[in-house]
Scaffold this motif. Structure first.
Motif, PDB file in Angstrom:
ATOM      1  N   LYS A  23       0.737  -1.113   0.201  1.00 51.00           N
ATOM      2  CA  LYS A  23       0.021   0.082  -0.129  1.00 51.00           C
ATOM      3  C   LYS A  23       0.886   1.183  -0.053  1.00 51.00           C
ATOM      4  CE  LYS A  23      -4.090  -1.681  -0.332  1.00 51.00           C
ATOM      5  NZ  LYS A  23      -4.908  -1.332  -1.172  1.00 51.00           N
ATOM      6  N   LEU A  24       2.012   1.144   0.902  1.00 51.27           N
ATOM      7  CA  LEU A  24       2.583   2.529   0.971  1.00 51.27           C
ATOM      8  C   LEU A  24       3.605   2.732  -0.446  1.00 51.27           C
ATOM      9  CD1 LEU A  24       3.732   2.499   4.572  1.00 51.27           C
ATOM     10  CD2 LEU A  24       2.083   3.748   3.488  1.00 51.27           C
ATOM     11  N   ASN A  25       4.150   1.453  -0.917  1.00 50.42           N
ATOM     12  CA  ASN A  25       4.772   1.567  -2.197  1.00 50.42           C
ATOM     13  C   ASN A  25       3.994   1.935  -3.397  1.00 50.42           C
ATOM     14  OD1 ASN A  25       7.207   1.065  -1.059  1.00 50.42           O
ATOM     15  ND2 ASN A  25       6.921  -1.282  -1.085  1.00 50.42           N
ATOM     16  N   SER A  26       2.709   1.923  -3.429  1.00 45.57           N
ATOM     17  CA  SER A  26       1.890   2.460  -4.334  1.00 45.57           C
ATOM     18  C   SER A  26       1.769   3.827  -4.443  1.00 45.57           C
ATOM     19  CB  SER A  26       0.538   1.722  -4.349  1.00 45.57           C
ATOM     20  OG  SER A  26      -0.380   2.419  -3.278  1.00 45.57           O
ATOM     21  N   LEU A  27       2.307   4.528  -3.436  1.00 43.59           N
ATOM     22  CA  LEU A  27       2.194   5.862  -3.312  1.00 43.59           C
ATOM     23  C   LEU A  27       3.520   6.510  -3.910  1.00 43.59           C
ATOM     24  CD1 LEU A  27       1.244   6.472   0.184  1.00 43.59           C
ATOM     25  CD2 LEU A  27      -0.073   6.899  -1.748  1.00 43.59           C
ATOM     26  N   ASP A  28       4.436   5.652  -4.367  1.00 44.28           N
ATOM     27  CA  ASP A  28       5.635   6.227  -4.882  1.00 44.28           C
ATOM     28  C   ASP A  28       5.437   6.785  -6.290  1.00 44.28           C
ATOM     29  OD1 ASP A  28       7.398   5.195  -2.967  1.00 44.28           O
ATOM     30  OD2 ASP A  28       7.859   3.604  -3.958  1.00 44.28           O
ATOM     31  N   LYS A  29       4.458   6.591  -7.064  1.00 41.40           N
ATOM     32  CA  LYS A  29       4.131   7.323  -8.348  1.00 41.40           C
ATOM     33  C   LYS A  29       3.759   8.695  -8.075  1.00 41.40           C
ATOM     34  CE  LYS A  29      -0.133   5.286  -8.430  1.00 41.40           C
ATOM     35  NZ  LYS A  29      -1.068   3.966  -9.029  1.00 41.40           N
ATOM     36  N   PHE A  30       3.416   8.978  -6.673  1.00 40.26           N
ATOM     37  CA  PHE A  30       2.914  10.453  -6.519  1.00 40.26           C
ATOM     38  C   PHE A  30       3.975  11.421  -5.822  1.00 40.26           C
ATOM     39  CE2 PHE A  30      -1.009   7.765  -6.217  1.00 40.26           C
ATOM     40  CZ  PHE A  30      -1.547   8.477  -7.256  1.00 40.26           C
ATOM     41  N   LEU A  31       5.195  10.679  -5.529  1.00 41.60           N
ATOM     42  CA  LEU A  31       6.280  11.404  -4.761  1.00 41.60           C
ATOM     43  C   LEU A  31       7.378  11.385  -5.803  1.00 41.60           C
ATOM     44  CD1 LEU A  31       5.973   8.952  -1.528  1.00 41.60           C
ATOM     45  CD2 LEU A  31       5.352  11.599  -1.685  1.00 41.60           C
ATOM     46  N   PRO A  32       8.084  12.637  -5.356  1.00 41.43           N
ATOM     47  CA  PRO A  32       9.353  12.835  -6.109  1.00 41.43           C
ATOM     48  C   PRO A  32      10.168  11.652  -5.787  1.00 41.43           C
ATOM     49  CG  PRO A  32       9.536  14.129  -4.193  1.00 41.43           C
ATOM     50  CD  PRO A  32       8.105  13.497  -4.246  1.00 41.43           C
ATOM     51  N   SER A  33      11.197  11.582  -6.947  1.00 40.80           N
ATOM     52  CA  SER A  33      12.238  10.102  -6.837  1.00 40.80           C
ATOM     53  C   SER A  33      13.302  10.642  -6.012  1.00 40.80           C
ATOM     54  CB  SER A  33      12.737   9.594  -8.232  1.00 40.80           C
ATOM     55  OG  SER A  33      13.225  10.515  -9.012  1.00 40.80           O
ATOM     56  N   ASP A  34      12.965  10.481  -4.691  1.00 41.33           N
ATOM     57  CA  ASP A  34      14.218  11.007  -3.907  1.00 41.33           C
ATOM     58  C   ASP A  34      14.264   9.829  -2.613  1.00 41.33           C
ATOM     59  OD1 ASP A  34      15.940  12.441  -2.081  1.00 41.33           O
ATOM     60  OD2 ASP A  34      14.483  14.238  -1.978  1.00 41.33           O
ATOM     61  N   GLU A  35      15.575   9.605  -2.233  1.00 39.65           N
ATOM     62  CA  GLU A  35      15.684   8.455  -1.570  1.00 39.65           C
ATOM     63  C   GLU A  35      15.897   8.892  -0.027  1.00 39.65           C
ATOM     64  OE1 GLU A  35      19.420   6.488  -2.453  1.00 39.65           O
ATOM     65  OE2 GLU A  35      18.916   6.125  -4.437  1.00 39.65           O
ATOM     66  N   SER A  36      15.374  10.403   0.215  1.00 32.97           N
ATOM     67  CA  SER A  36      15.418  10.646   1.584  1.00 32.97           C
ATOM     68  C   SER A  36      14.032  10.527   2.106  1.00 32.97           C
ATOM     69  CB  SER A  36      15.996  12.266   1.718  1.00 32.97           C
ATOM     70  OG  SER A  36      14.931  13.015   0.907  1.00 32.97           O
ATOM     71  N   ILE A  37      13.065  10.052   1.453  1.00 31.07           N
ATOM     72  CA  ILE A  37      11.646  10.134   1.809  1.00 31.07           C
ATOM     73  C   ILE A  37      11.514   8.742   2.477  1.00 31.07           C
ATOM     74  CG2 ILE A  37       9.346   9.516   0.941  1.00 31.07           C
ATOM     75  CD1 ILE A  37      10.154  10.928  -1.551  1.00 31.07           C
ATOM     76  N   SER A  38      10.934   8.820   3.627  1.00 33.25           N
ATOM     77  CA  SER A  38      10.772   8.080   4.669  1.00 33.25           C
ATOM     78  C   SER A  38       9.334   7.759   5.398  1.00 33.25           C
ATOM     79  CB  SER A  38      11.863   7.994   5.897  1.00 33.25           C
ATOM     80  OG  SER A  38      11.479   8.794   6.704  1.00 33.25           O
ATOM     81  N   ALA A  39       8.965   7.019   5.739  1.00 32.65           N
ATOM     82  CA  ALA A  39       7.434   6.694   6.495  1.00 32.65           C
ATOM     83  C   ALA A  39       7.802   5.761   7.780  1.00 32.65           C
ATOM     84  CB  ALA A  39       6.421   5.948   5.501  1.00 32.65           C
ATOM     85  N   ASP A  40       7.185   6.796   8.907  1.00 30.28           N
ATOM     86  CA  ASP A  40       7.160   6.025  10.189  1.00 30.28           C
ATOM     87  C   ASP A  40       5.693   5.618  10.535  1.00 30.28           C
ATOM     88  OD1 ASP A  40       9.897   6.979  10.917  1.00 30.28           O
ATOM     89  OD2 ASP A  40       9.173   8.819  11.404  1.00 30.28           O
ATOM     90  N   VAL A  41       5.429   4.241  10.738  1.00 33.39           N
ATOM     91  CA  VAL A  41       4.346   3.823  10.801  1.00 33.39           C
ATOM     92  C   VAL A  41       4.143   3.071  11.873  1.00 33.39           C
ATOM     93  CG1 VAL A  41       2.802   2.061   9.688  1.00 33.39           C
ATOM     94  CG2 VAL A  41       4.441   3.099   8.408  1.00 33.39           C
ATOM     95  N   ASP A  42       2.948   3.543  12.794  1.00 32.43           N
ATOM     96  CA  ASP A  42       2.722   2.835  13.945  1.00 32.43           C
ATOM     97  C   ASP A  42       1.130   2.235  13.885  1.00 32.43           C
ATOM     98  OD1 ASP A  42       4.781   4.059  15.471  1.00 32.43           O
ATOM     99  OD2 ASP A  42       3.504   5.930  15.829  1.00 32.43           O
ATOM    100  N   LEU A  43       1.075   0.885  14.060  1.00 30.27           N
ATOM    101  CA  LEU A  43      -0.060   0.037  13.956  1.00 30.27           C
ATOM    102  C   LEU A  43      -0.190  -0.335  15.562  1.00 30.27           C
ATOM    103  CD1 LEU A  43       0.839  -2.064  10.830  1.00 30.27           C
ATOM    104  CD2 LEU A  43      -0.406  -0.127  10.954  1.00 30.27           C
ATOM    105  N   SER A  44      -1.465  -0.359  15.876  1.00 32.05           N
ATOM    106  CA  SER A  44      -1.848  -0.663  17.054  1.00 32.05           C
ATOM    107  C   SER A  44      -3.149  -1.275  17.407  1.00 32.05           C
ATOM    108  CB  SER A  44      -1.604   0.594  18.387  1.00 32.05           C
ATOM    109  OG  SER A  44      -2.325   1.589  17.828  1.00 32.05           O
ATOM    110  N   LYS A  45      -3.467  -1.797  18.287  1.00 31.30           N
ATOM    111  CA  LYS A  45      -4.593  -2.459  18.866  1.00 31.30           C
ATOM    112  C   LYS A  45      -5.165  -1.511  20.095  1.00 31.30           C
ATOM    113  CE  LYS A  45      -7.398  -6.623  19.811  1.00 31.30           C
ATOM    114  NZ  LYS A  45      -7.213  -8.058  20.162  1.00 31.30           N
ATOM    115  N   THR A  46      -6.212  -0.710  19.969  1.00 28.09           N
ATOM    116  CA  THR A  46      -6.362   0.297  21.184  1.00 28.09           C
ATOM    117  C   THR A  46      -6.182  -0.121  22.358  1.00 28.09           C
ATOM    118  OG1 THR A  46      -8.675   0.163  20.463  1.00 28.09           O
ATOM    119  CG2 THR A  46      -7.309   1.831  19.313  1.00 28.09           C
TER     120      THR A  46
END
Length: 98
Positions: A23-46
């Motif tokens: 899902k997150l890699n599908s966003l690459d087509k909308f982002l500039p081709s820059d290697e400094s892009i990072s995603a901090d993801v938090d998944l939790s059960k409340t």
């Protein structure tokens, strides 16, 4: 895109990890081709005792050059929360580009 993943109150399976990365890699087509892009993801059960309702939370902080894009969702299913976060990020990225 570099993905930093953190979970809370549940164990991460390989299928969830692959689903999130796809899902997150599908966003690459909308982002500039820059290697400094990072995603901090938090998944939790409340909470551990809830069985119904909005139990799973997904939060993503996407760091692009000179900008931070944030999205979060709380849903009954983790996959649905990931889908909603991806859709919100896609809208924000398109708005940011314009």
């Amino acid at each position: 895109m570099k993905i930093n993943l953190k979970t809370k109150n549940f164990s991460l399976t390989e299928s969830i990890k692959n689903y999130l990365e796809n899902k997150l890699n599908s966003l690459d087509k909308f982002l500039p081709s820059d290697e400094s892009i990072s995603a901090d993801v938090d998944l939790s059960k409340t909470t551990k005792h809830h069985q119904k309702g909005d139990v799973f939370r997904a939060e993503v902080n996407l760091k692009v050059p000179n900008h931070l894009i944030r999205a979060s969702a709380t849903e009954w299913d983790l996959m649905v929360a990931i889908d909603r976060v991806k859709d919100d990020l896609q809208k924000e990225i398109k708005t940011h580009k314009e």
